[in-house]
Design a protein around this motif. Sequence first.
Motif, mmCIF file in Angstrom:
data_model
loop_
_atom_site.group_PDB
_atom_site.id
_atom_site.type_symbol
_atom_site.label_atom_id
_atom_site.label_comp_id
_atom_site.label_asym_id
_atom_site.label_seq_id
_atom_site.Cartn_x
_atom_site.Cartn_y
_atom_site.Cartn_z
ATOM 1 N N LEU A 83 0.806 -1.223 0.000
ATOM 2 C CA LEU A 83 0.000 0.000 0.000
ATOM 3 C C LEU A 83 0.842 1.276 0.000
ATOM 4 C CD1 LEU A 83 -2.726 -1.133 2.554
ATOM 5 C CD2 LEU A 83 -3.129 -0.555 0.162
ATOM 6 N N GLY A 84 2.151 1.144 0.160
ATOM 7 C CA GLY A 84 2.994 2.331 0.174
ATOM 8 C C GLY A 84 2.794 3.182 1.408
ATOM 9 N N CYS A 85 2.719 2.533 2.583
ATOM 10 C CA CYS A 85 2.521 3.273 3.823
ATOM 11 C C CYS A 85 3.376 2.658 4.923
ATOM 12 C CB CYS A 85 1.052 3.258 4.232
ATOM 13 S SG CYS A 85 0.410 1.620 4.670
ATOM 14 N N SER A 86 3.321 3.234 6.098
ATOM 15 C CA SER A 86 4.039 2.691 7.248
ATOM 16 C C SER A 86 3.226 1.567 7.883
ATOM 17 C CB SER A 86 4.281 3.794 8.280
ATOM 18 O OG SER A 86 4.716 3.240 9.517
ATOM 19 N N ARG B 253 1.469 7.644 -0.659
ATOM 20 C CA ARG B 253 2.440 8.720 -0.814
ATOM 21 C C ARG B 253 1.962 9.725 -1.852
ATOM 22 N NH1 ARG B 253 6.997 4.106 -1.038
ATOM 23 N NH2 ARG B 253 5.378 3.373 -2.472
ATOM 24 N N GLU B 254 0.979 9.312 -2.670
ATOM 25 C CA GLU B 254 0.473 10.182 -3.728
ATOM 26 C C GLU B 254 -0.989 10.580 -3.527
ATOM 27 O OE1 GLU B 254 1.057 8.037 -7.321
ATOM 28 O OE2 GLU B 254 3.239 7.959 -7.149
ATOM 29 N N LEU B 255 -1.808 9.694 -2.955
ATOM 30 C CA LEU B 255 -3.247 9.955 -2.841
ATOM 31 C C LEU B 255 -3.593 10.760 -1.594
ATOM 32 C CD1 LEU B 255 -4.645 6.459 -3.885
ATOM 33 C CD2 LEU B 255 -4.891 8.593 -5.168
ATOM 34 N N PRO B 256 -4.472 11.772 -1.703
ATOM 35 C CA PRO B 256 -4.916 12.555 -0.548
ATOM 36 C C PRO B 256 -6.018 11.827 0.217
ATOM 37 C CG PRO B 256 -5.927 13.418 -2.531
ATOM 38 C CD PRO B 256 -5.031 12.290 -2.971
ATOM 39 N N ILE B 257 -5.674 10.685 0.768
ATOM 40 C CA ILE B 257 -6.622 9.835 1.500
ATOM 41 C C ILE B 257 -6.107 9.665 2.923
ATOM 42 C CG2 ILE B 257 -7.595 7.507 1.685
ATOM 43 C CD1 ILE B 257 -7.410 7.322 -1.366
ATOM 44 N N ILE C 82 -11.687 14.429 -5.104
ATOM 45 C CA ILE C 82 -12.553 14.664 -3.943
ATOM 46 C C ILE C 82 -11.699 14.739 -2.682
ATOM 47 C CG2 ILE C 82 -14.417 13.705 -2.535
ATOM 48 C CD1 ILE C 82 -15.583 12.510 -5.107
ATOM 49 N N GLY C 83 -10.667 13.911 -2.610
ATOM 50 C CA GLY C 83 -9.758 13.956 -1.466
ATOM 51 C C GLY C 83 -9.054 15.294 -1.352
#
Length: 381
Positions: free
Chosen positions: A58-61, A190-194, A163-164
């Motif tokens: 998911l590209g997250c911590s 890292r790219e999506l405003p979610i 929308i994010g």
Amino acid sequence: MNSIYFDHAATTPMHAAAIEAYVEVASAGPSNPSSLHAAGRAARERISVARDALAEALGCSPTELVFTGSGTESDNSALFGAARAQRLKGRSGIVTAAVEHHAVLNACRQLEAEGFELTILPVDEHGVVRLEDAESAINENTAVVSVMAGNNETGTLQPIAKIGELARRHGAVMHVDAVQAFGYLSIDFRELPIDLLSVSAHKINGPQGVGLLYVRRGTPWLPMLYGGSQERSRRAGTENVAGIAAFAAAAKLACLNRHNRWEHAESIRAEVLRQLSEQLGPERFVVNGHQDDRLPHVLNVSFPGISSESMLMNLDLAGVAASGGSACNSGSLKPSHVLEAMNLPSDRIVSAVRFSFGLGNTIDEAEKMVKIIATISARYA
């Protein structure tokens, strides 16, 4: 046992690798990750390994991921947790879309009953939220915005990034239900405003009874369940260790093979449509949803003149598993709220059938199924 399973949007068959991971952990003996002894430490390590694998996908911590018991629990935890945290900051608005899964819509209605101001965004005839409607609804009072990535009944994609951005501009928390989209769409935080995102294992060839909630670091959010300190005190309850290990195995395969999964599902979908045109004629069926901006594995088709119930019953008797819409409404004769929100003609709504494709499906099955549909349709001609 149905010989053709075209209901993958409801649940998917477990991948062999996920079964292997599940059996390995389940057969290893007692495994409570909260226990301090060797067996507990081993269970805790299995969860850590699974969390790391899902975070990479998911590209997250890893610390931003919370395991839940289902996609529904993940949706509910996101909405109630963010709304109640934002209320402490004086925000009381909830914005969602008319075509959301009931796990979101009913949670939002409960929040409305608790005093929040609910705005349900309409959609166009393709099931897409209009950005101008979202922009009008989201303001400085908005606590949470919840819009799904891909619809579970039609496959239509929503403009979640745009929308994010609107939500972020006004300080609202953005939640996305990606239960159907995960494993097909590229998701990179890292790219999506979610800020919050929900997924479920059994939609990607993992086990039932395991979900996941992404909570971006710093997002106002309160836990929904209270008890022990599991999941960093964010979700009380003993973790489903075997299920989590199997979830990670399925997610790794789904993300690594995302392109092939898309192409495979798309090929089955295209063949069904080609065969319907050849064997029924294009005037005997209508496709519901967006033609281009959609998931590849969901196909919603109306057969005007034949009720959904009749078509599904006859398909089932012939060994084909399909659906009238959301699996959460199985056994219900209510019209699809998604198709109603799209303002489709009533004859399309009451004759709609959802076919959904995935692991194990073949082109040959598509051809066989349409031959069965042609036989059924001839009875109603």
